[in-house]
Motif scaffolding. Structure first.
Motif, PDB file in Angstrom:
ATOM      1  N   UNK A   1      45.870  32.297  39.973  1.00  0.00           N
ATOM      2  CA  UNK A   1      46.466  33.515  40.521  1.00  0.00           C
ATOM      3  C   UNK A   1      46.837  33.245  41.983  1.00  0.00           C
ATOM      4  N   UNK A   2      47.982  33.748  42.417  1.00  0.00           N
ATOM      5  CA  UNK A   2      48.406  33.614  43.807  1.00  0.00           C
ATOM      6  C   UNK A   2      47.317  34.198  44.713  1.00  0.00           C
ATOM      7  N   UNK A   3      46.701  33.384  45.594  1.00  0.00           N
ATOM      8  CA  UNK A   3      45.616  33.888  46.441  1.00  0.00           C
ATOM      9  C   UNK A   3      46.046  35.012  47.378  1.00  0.00           C
ATOM     10  N   UNK A   4      47.332  35.142  47.609  1.00  0.00           N
ATOM     11  CA  UNK A   4      47.832  36.235  48.436  1.00  0.00           C
ATOM     12  C   UNK A   4      47.687  37.599  47.789  1.00  0.00           C
ATOM     13  N   UNK A   5      47.384  37.610  46.500  1.00  0.00           N
ATOM     14  CA  UNK A   5      47.172  38.883  45.786  1.00  0.00           C
ATOM     15  C   UNK A   5      45.773  39.453  46.013  1.00  0.00           C
ATOM     16  N   UNK A   6      44.892  38.659  46.618  1.00  0.00           N
ATOM     17  CA  UNK A   6      43.516  39.087  46.854  1.00  0.00           C
ATOM     18  C   UNK A   6      43.351  39.498  48.319  1.00  0.00           C
ATOM     19  N   UNK A   7      42.682  40.631  48.534  1.00  0.00           N
ATOM     20  CA  UNK A   7      42.501  41.161  49.887  1.00  0.00           C
ATOM     21  C   UNK A   7      41.066  41.646  50.072  1.00  0.00           C
ATOM     22  N   UNK A   8      40.604  41.596  51.296  1.00  0.00           N
ATOM     23  CA  UNK A   8      39.247  42.045  51.625  1.00  0.00           C
ATOM     24  C   UNK A   8      39.040  43.515  51.221  1.00  0.00           C
ATOM     25  N   UNK A   9      40.080  44.319  51.347  1.00  0.00           N
ATOM     26  CA  UNK A   9      39.984  45.752  51.032  1.00  0.00           C
ATOM     27  C   UNK A   9      39.792  46.006  49.543  1.00  0.00           C
ATOM     28  N   UNK A  10      40.066  44.998  48.713  1.00  0.00           N
ATOM     29  CA  UNK A  10      39.943  45.162  47.259  1.00  0.00           C
ATOM     30  C   UNK A  10      38.534  45.559  46.843  1.00  0.00           C
ATOM     31  N   UNK A  11      37.525  45.039  47.542  1.00  0.00           N
ATOM     32  CA  UNK A  11      36.149  45.322  47.136  1.00  0.00           C
ATOM     33  C   UNK A  11      35.883  46.827  47.100  1.00  0.00           C
ATOM     34  N   UNK A  12      36.196  47.523  48.182  1.00  0.00           N
ATOM     35  CA  UNK A  12      35.943  48.971  48.232  1.00  0.00           C
ATOM     36  C   UNK A  12      36.744  49.704  47.164  1.00  0.00           C
ATOM     37  N   UNK A  13      38.002  49.326  47.000  1.00  0.00           N
ATOM     38  CA  UNK A  13      38.849  49.991  46.005  1.00  0.00           C
ATOM     39  C   UNK A  13      38.367  49.714  44.581  1.00  0.00           C
ATOM     40  N   UNK A  14      37.980  48.476  44.304  1.00  0.00           N
ATOM     41  CA  UNK A  14      37.617  48.084  42.942  1.00  0.00           C
ATOM     42  C   UNK A  14      36.219  48.517  42.528  1.00  0.00           C
ATOM     43  N   UNK A  15      35.379  48.893  43.476  1.00  0.00           N
ATOM     44  CA  UNK A  15      34.032  49.372  43.135  1.00  0.00           C
ATOM     45  C   UNK A  15      33.897  50.879  43.310  1.00  0.00           C
ATOM     46  N   UNK A  16      34.964  51.542  43.665  1.00  0.00           N
ATOM     47  CA  UNK A  16      34.920  52.987  43.882  1.00  0.00           C
ATOM     48  C   UNK A  16      34.427  53.703  42.628  1.00  0.00           C
ATOM     49  N   UNK A  17      33.388  54.496  42.761  1.00  0.00           N
ATOM     50  CA  UNK A  17      32.838  55.257  41.635  1.00  0.00           C
ATOM     51  C   UNK A  17      31.864  54.471  40.777  1.00  0.00           C
ATOM     52  N   UNK A  18      31.635  53.210  41.099  1.00  0.00           N
ATOM     53  CA  UNK A  18      30.728  52.372  40.326  1.00  0.00           C
ATOM     54  C   UNK A  18      29.351  52.301  40.991  1.00  0.00           C
TER      55      UNK A  18
END
Length: 144
Positions: A31-48
Motif C-alpha cells: 500500500x502507498x505509505x502516503x495513505x497512512x497518517x498519524x491521525x488515522x489512529x484516533x479516527x479508526x478507533x473512535x467508538x471502540x
C-alpha cells in the motif's frame, strides 16, 4: 516478559498513534505509505474499546481495539521491536471472557505473519472478502 493490560491514558495517545502508523507502513508494503497518517489512529478507533499493553517498566508495547457490539477485533498492533515477546497474546487473553467467548477479525491475506499468529492462538478461517488494502480472510475464535 511481564505485560500489563490497561485502558488507554491521555498520555498514551501519541505513542499509540505512532505504533499504528509505523507498523502499518512497515507491514503493508503493498500500500502507498502516503495513505497512512498519524491521525488515522484516533479516527479508526473512535467508538471502540482500546486495550493498551505495557511492559513492566511502563513502556507501551502495543494495543488492541475491539468493537464490542460485534465481538470484532478491529486492530492488534505491537511495536516491531517488541513483536514475538508475548504482548499480542497478553492482549488476546485480556479480552472479556477469553477464551470462553467467540471473537472474530479480518486479516489481510498478504499479512502472513499476523495470520500465522492468529491461527496459532486458536482462530480459524471462516470467510473472505476484499478491502481497499487488499484481500482479507475473516478469522473466528471459537470458545474452548
Amino acid at each position: 516478559m511481564t505485560w500489563t493490560i490497561r485502558p488507554p491514558r491521555a498520555e498514551d495517545q501519541e505513542m499509540l498513534a505512532e505504533i499504528y502508523l509505523s507498523v502499518r507502513r512497515e507491514t503493508f508494503v503493498w500500500v502507498d505509505p502516503g495513505k497512512f497518517h498519524r491521525e488515522d489512529f484516533a479516527a479508526h478507533t473512535n467508538g471502540e474499546t482500546v486495550f493498551v499493553c505495557a511492559h513492566e517498566n511502563g513502556r507501551v508495547a502495543g494495543f488492541l481495539s475491539l468493537w464490542p457490539a460485534d465481538d470484532f477485533i478491529h486492530m492488534l498492533y505491537i511495536s516491531p521491536e517488541l513483536q514475538g515477546q508475548g504482548a499480542g497474546k497478553a492482549l488476546l487473553q485480556a479480552l472479556p471472557e477469553w477464551p470462553q467467548h467467540r471473537y472474530r477479525l479480518k486479516c489481510l491475506v498478504k499479512n502472513r505473519r499476523a495470520k500465522a499468529f492468529y491461527l496459532s492462538h486458536g482462530f480459524h478461517v471462516t470467510g473472505n472478502g476484499t478491502s481497499p488494502e487488499g484481500d482479507y480472510e475473516e478469522l473466528s475464535f471459537f470458545p474452548v
